[in-house]
Design a protein around this motif. Structure first.
Motif, mmCIF file in Angstrom:
data_model
loop_
_atom_site.group_PDB
_atom_site.id
_atom_site.type_symbol
_atom_site.label_atom_id
_atom_site.label_comp_id
_atom_site.label_asym_id
_atom_site.label_seq_id
_atom_site.Cartn_x
_atom_site.Cartn_y
_atom_site.Cartn_z
ATOM 1 N N ALA A 25 -6.599 -19.316 -14.663
ATOM 2 C CA ALA A 25 -6.502 -17.898 -14.279
ATOM 3 C C ALA A 25 -5.062 -17.507 -13.967
ATOM 4 C CB ALA A 25 -7.404 -17.620 -13.072
ATOM 5 N N CYS A 147 -12.156 -17.922 -20.388
ATOM 6 C CA CYS A 147 -11.267 -17.276 -19.430
ATOM 7 C C CYS A 147 -10.150 -16.506 -20.128
ATOM 8 C CB CYS A 147 -10.676 -18.335 -18.504
ATOM 9 S SG CYS A 147 -9.884 -17.680 -17.044
ATOM 10 N N LEU A 151 -10.698 -12.898 -18.731
ATOM 11 C CA LEU A 151 -9.715 -12.543 -17.717
ATOM 12 C C LEU A 151 -8.544 -11.776 -18.310
ATOM 13 C CD1 LEU A 151 -9.583 -15.546 -15.223
ATOM 14 C CD2 LEU A 151 -11.152 -13.612 -15.363
ATOM 15 N N ALA A 167 -13.334 -14.705 -11.117
ATOM 16 C CA ALA A 167 -13.359 -16.147 -11.400
ATOM 17 C C ALA A 167 -13.931 -16.922 -10.219
ATOM 18 C CB ALA A 167 -11.942 -16.626 -11.721
#
Length: 430
Positions: A25, A147, A151, A167
């Motif tokens: 992340a 992700c 994200l 997350a």
């Protein structure tokens, strides 16, 4: 594999997936974070590396605690801590706050790999361990694949802080399911008697050349006297260096050197990670098939580990690749190689370790070896970029280490980890 054991594999896959979603992340959000906090490439290198410091520090203590208190409890504690730390990263208002959140996250995540190895030994018969270990490890590539897209889109729409909250929240959903459904095979009610008997009977599969009975748990110091364990740890280190290079610097590389936007970076990164998920599981299944005649205790899985590392050294071609499509293939081959190396190396540990009671401690030491190299990778890369203005040497260092690791696994893991019980009985188990 029974579909009931398949649920255990799914738990492990999703645990690893969430673990690596939370790790990457920061990499996805690197550009806006660096801009907001005015960080250089060296500063970002230290921030990328920071969670590995606490991760490596806590691995061996967590391995000992998992062997003592069990996987159900310790996995729950670990994912609670790291998910909370991930969500709170979004509230950081300073570089120090970011560092603190990453350090707490690393401490929580130190439970993941020892838990995975222990659960596989508890639940999975020897002739299925390669595939299930690959499924567990492939989650660490599914996480970045998902992700990178999800994200990346969240950051583009709502900013980087929201992405960390989302997350972190996913981990709490996993924790609830884990506490409801998981326990040792001797305790769960949803397992059939014949399947439970098979699992328990095959749990203490020992090296074929060993006549040593699986007695009580071995002390950590006795395990550390076995050269094979050190060979596995060094191999893991040579491999993990490249893994963390990708996890921490790949998005920045694509944005700075290939001029991709954050959204396109996410899409581009997702493809090789997704390829690695599928191919890693296939390689694990093939390694189980390869060992059907000779048996897992012979340690012949080391040949597959070495081959995977040589495959991963395709990263050496990155500086010479200008076409984005070709670069995508190179990244896919490299990630498949390093993903397969990790899963096969973990399976080799279980192959060569006679006693299941020692698995979490031994796994913790191997992962520490990996993360000593891993914590260097983001920092070293930051200095290389700062000194040369290019990523070329960073990819070159990673490729050479993979070739070194292939040599180490072929030469240092040729014997089972047989412990001298007379000597170890004189010690107090650590």
């Amino acid at each position: 594999m029974s579909y009931r054991r398949g649920w255990i594999a799914f738990f492990l896959f999703s645990l690893s997936m969430i673990n690596y979603m939370d790790r990457i992340a920061l990499s996805i959000a690197a550009r806006p974070i660096a801009s907001e906090f005015k960080l250089t490439s060296v500063g970002m290198g230290y921030l990328f590396s920071s969670f590995i410091w606490s991760y490596a520090l806590f691995l061996i203590p967590m391995g000992i605690l998992i062997d003592r208190f069990g996987t159900r409890r310790m996995a729950g504690v670990g994912i609670f801590v790291w998910s909370a730390a991930t969500a709170l990263t979004g509230a950081a208002t300073s570089f120090v706050g970011l560092m603190a959140a990453r350090l707490v996250m690393g401490a929580g995540e130190s439970t993941s790999n020892p838990v995975g190895a222990k659960v596989i030994r508890q639940w999975i018969p020897a002739n299925e361990r390669g595939m299930v270990t690959s499924m567990f490890n492939s989650g660490s590539y599914a996480g970045p694949a998902i992700c990178s897209v999800v994200l990346g889109s969240l950051i583009a729409l709502f900013g980087w802080r929201v992405s960390f909250v989302v997350a972190g929240a996913i981990g709490f959903i996993w924790l609830a399911a884990w506490l409801v459904f998981f326990d040792a095979p001797e305790k769960v009610r949803w397992l059939k008697t014949e399947e439970r008997d098979k699992i328990v009977h095959e749990r203490e599969s020992m090296a074929a050349s060993s006549n040593v009975a699986a007695a009580g748990s071995t002390g950590l110091l006795s395990l550390m006297r076995t050269p094979t364990l050190w060979g596995l740890a060094i191999t893991q280190g040579c491999n993990v260096y490249t893994q963390y290079l990708f996890l921490t610097w790949l998005p920045s590389y694509l944005q700075a050197s290939r001029h991709l936007s954050i959204t396109h970076t996410g899409l581009f990164s997702a493809v090789p990670y997704a390829a690695a998920v599928v191919l890693c599981i296939l390689v694990g299944r093939l390694s189980d098939h390869y060992l059907q005649k000779s048996g897992v205790g012979t340690g012949r899985r080391r040949n597959a580990v070495a081959l995977a590392m040589v495959t991963g050294s395709a990263i050496l071609a990155v500086p010479f690749t200008t076409n984005l499509a070709v670069l995508l293939v190179v990244f896919s081959v490299t990630l498949t190689g390093i993903a397969s190396t990790t899963s096969l190396n973990f399976a080799l540990l279980n192959d060569l370790l006679p006693n299941s009671r020692d698995v979490a401690k031994a796994m913790a030491l191997v992962v520490v070896g990996g993360n000593v190299f891993g914590m260097v990778a983001p920092i070293a890369t930051g200095y290389v970029i700062d000194a040369t203005g290019s990523y070329d040497w960073a990819f070159g260092i990673a490729g050479v280490l993979l070739l070194v690791g292939a040599t180490v696994v072929l030469t240092m893991t040729r014997s089972p980890m047989i412990i001298n019980r007379e000597a170890s009985s004189a010690q107090v188990a650590v």
